[in-house]
Design a protein around this motif. Structure first.
Motif, PDB file in Angstrom:
ATOM      1  N   VAL A 193       0.832  -1.211   0.000  1.00 24.96           N
ATOM      2  CA  VAL A 193       0.000   0.000   0.000  1.00 24.96           C
ATOM      3  C   VAL A 193       0.867   1.262   0.000  1.00 24.96           C
TER       4      VAL A 193
ATOM      5  N   ALA B  91       2.587   1.350  -3.730  1.00 22.13           N
ATOM      6  CA  ALA B  91       1.614   1.745  -4.759  1.00 22.13           C
ATOM      7  C   ALA B  91       1.456   3.254  -4.851  1.00 22.13           C
TER       8      ALA B  91
ATOM      9  N   LEU C 226      -3.883  -2.358  -7.296  1.00 20.29           N
ATOM     10  CA  LEU C 226      -2.819  -1.937  -6.370  1.00 20.29           C
ATOM     11  C   LEU C 226      -1.457  -2.407  -6.891  1.00 20.29           C
TER      12      LEU C 226
END
Length: 607
Positions: free
Chosen positions: A512, A515, A575
């Motif tokens: 996360v 990305a 993602l």
């Protein structure tokens, strides 16, 4: 609290070191001309006499003084000494580095002595490169001899020259980058006069120019400093001395590499062998040129050899070798006739130091795991001390308990057996050093390349590596490399080494961050951005309730439970696509595959 007395190049470095602590300190200069940024320092200007400095130190709870002023600021050094004695405050002197005193220069104990020697040698035309503040002490000379003074072209300097009554037409202004020879050709002086100002004062440049012009150089020696000052010669030594004298200033402590410790122990052992005297400390030169002094714990003799031990101090870096004994035995052998310097020091692995069994480390297979920089450092310290041009030093490095320690390192994967490596490129261990981690990544990848691996499988740590090894069981263990948090740096290394295929395994917590474009995913630098994840969820056409719920999660792995199966199949590939968009350009000539790994170790999505 610390008070730094600066206004010099050394003052700038002292500020940089102090700012690393993110703690408040004071930086004082006589004038306002020095442009400097103190991120955490409070700038002071104006000279202080002993009484004023004493009051300031009392009022502001100063516990440490750092003298980074010009070596010829003699009044200030004396003031600092008085305040130090009165208030019992230790002083660190950030000293400049000076070249050896060449015998072909004319050394003067003072300006009066310089005048005396110049007159005795019949110098009639002098170029003074000693600075505007030396106009006053040299006044008896320039009033009766043709003299040019080179000064900085600024109002303060011009005003001082005018006040001294120095002829304005004899002022020469300093121009940065100007060739000294041009000035000498223009003026044709009989000699130059300068101060022993060290490398940072361009002392060597002035001397070299005068030698090329064939004129003598008169040098005023730097004043002696108080013996009570703790001397350091660079930023690493400064930081270590601050840590020792004011332990609370830096939240994390620095340390020394095994290479620096081995170098100090080797030099001490050779000196012990030659002098038969116990060694308590060892001064060595770091690759940066800075001199540091390490304590020597033990000195032993056995027949024709001597052994010294340095205790490894890693500071707050999580190093398995912290507090290990780095023992070095030196024995002399007169077999160096016709040898070059690399053959005059022979390295051997003692107890606890590994042996190299795989190529790719830049070390001979079958040889001791002593890296290139420590070898170079040891040679540079030992060769000048060898008793004759035919002497060879046999250096055996041991680390008792090193074989067990090595099991907790990357050494088994690198093909180093039987112990630890003697490593370090700078000699200094900085707390949680990213440089050291990146260097270890390069070593692992280099070994993989050297044994013929075309595929590099990079992963965040032991947990994800276990999953990936089961998936790529046919690959040798050297193909698997931890990137920790340094995804971008690892991909750069893979590109540099020419790997044809890179497989990047990543778990959701780092994914996360990656990305969003963060190639270094350390929690100190970047945290999970819920707003960004909500934007990704919208782009993946997740339900509005899901988008809202993302704002309430605290850990990225909660996304596995939060998203419905259909939403997962849109969200996670998107993602990964965003992750790859930042990674692929770093590996332009190789194939990059990203694998998103679940907490259970399953590869659920692939780019």
């Amino acid at each position: 609290m610390i008070l730094i007395l600066g206004g010099t190049t050394e003052g700038r470095v002292a500020v940089r070191v102090a700012d690393e602590a993110a703690a408040t300190y004071y930086y004082s200069t006589k004038g306002t001309l020095q442009s400097i940024e103190c991120a955490h320092g409070i700038r002071l200007t104006g000279a202080m006499n002993a009484e004023e400095m004493e009051c300031f130190c009392r009022d502001h709870a100063i516990k440490l003084l750092i003298d980074a002023a010009h070596p010829f600021a003699q009044v200030l050094h004396q003031t600092i000494e008085k305040v130090s004695k009165c208030l019992q405050i230790p002083v660190i002197r950030y000293e400049r580095r000076y070249p050896p005193r060449d015998e072909d220069l004319i050394w003067c104990d003072s300006y009066a002595d310089a005048i005396h020697q110049m007159e005795n040698k019949g110098i009639q035309r002098l170029l003074a490169l000693s600075g505007v503040n030396t106009l006053a002490p040299l006044r008896p000379y320039w009033r009766s001899h043709t003299t040019w003074f080179r000064i900085l072209e600024r109002e303060e300097s011009l005003s001082l020259a005018e006040k001294q009554g120095f002829p304005q037409e004899r002022l020469v202004f300093y121009r940065e980058g100007e060739d000294e020879l041009k000035l000498l050709e223009q003026l044709h002086p009989d000699a130059i006069l300068t101060k022993e100002s060290g490398f940072s004062g361009y002392f060597t440049d002035k001397v070299n120019a005068a030698r090329q012009f064939g004129i003598p150089v008169f040098v005023v020696k730097r004043p002696a400093l108080p013996e009570t000052f703790y001397r350091v010669y660079g930023e690493d030594g400064l930081r270590k001395q601050i840590e020792r004298l004011l332990p609370e200033f830096f939240p994390l402590k620095s340390g020394y590499t095994t290479g620096a410790c081995a170098t100090a122990a080797a030099k001490a052992a050779l000196l012990a062998l030659l002098s038969r005297k116990e060694q308590t400390e060892s001064q060595i030169t770091l690759p940066s040129g800075e001199q540091i002094t390490l304590p020597v714990a033990y000195t032993e003799w056995a027949g024709c050899s001597a052994t010294c031990t340095v205790i490894k101090e890693s500071g707050d870096d999580p190093d398995v070798t912290n507090h290990s004994r780095i023992r070095v035995t030196v024995q002399l052998s007169p077999e160096a006739s016709g040898c070059d310097d690399t053959e005059r020091v022979i390295f051997q692995a003692g107890e606890g130091v590994g042996t190299v069994t795989l190529p790719g480390l830049g070390l001979k297979v079958g040889g001791p795991a002593i890296n290139a920089t420590p070898r170079k450092m040891i040679r540079q310290e030992l060769i000048p001390l060898l008793p004759s041009p035919d002497s060879v030093a046999i250096v055996t490095v041991s680390v008792p308990g090193g074989e067990e320690l090595a099991k907790r390192t990357f050494n088994p994967k690198l093909g180093i057996i039987g112990g630890i490596s003697i490593i370090g490129t700078s000699g200094i261990v900085r707390p949680f050093s990213s440089d050291a981690f990146i260097a270890s990544i390069r070593k692992e990848a280099s070994v993989a390349k050297a044994i013929g691996c075309e595929t590099l499988v990079i992963n965040s740590g032991a947990k994800s590596e276990r999953y990936l090894r089961s998936l790529y069981a046919s690959l040798p263990p050297q193909s698997f490399v931890h990137y920790g948090n340094f995804i971008g740096e690892t991909l750069k290394i893979a590109a540099d080494l020419g790997f044809k295929q890179v497989i990047l395994g990543i778990m959701i917590g780092k994914a996360v961050k990656l990305a969003e474009g963060f190639l270094d995913t350390h929690s100190k630098k970047v945290i999970m951005n819920k707003g960004f994840l909500q934007d990704v969820a919208k782009e993946a056409k997740c339900e509005e309730a899901t988008v809202d719920a993302i704002n309430r999660i605290t850990l990225a792995r909660e996304l596995w439970e939060l998203l419905a199966e259909k939403e997962q199949n849109r969200f996670f590939p998107l993602l990964l696509q965003k992750c790859k968009s930042y990674c692929a350009p770093i590996l332009p000539d190789g194939e990059l595959t990203l694998l998103l790994i679940s907490e259970e170790g399953k590869v659920l999505y692939q780019s």
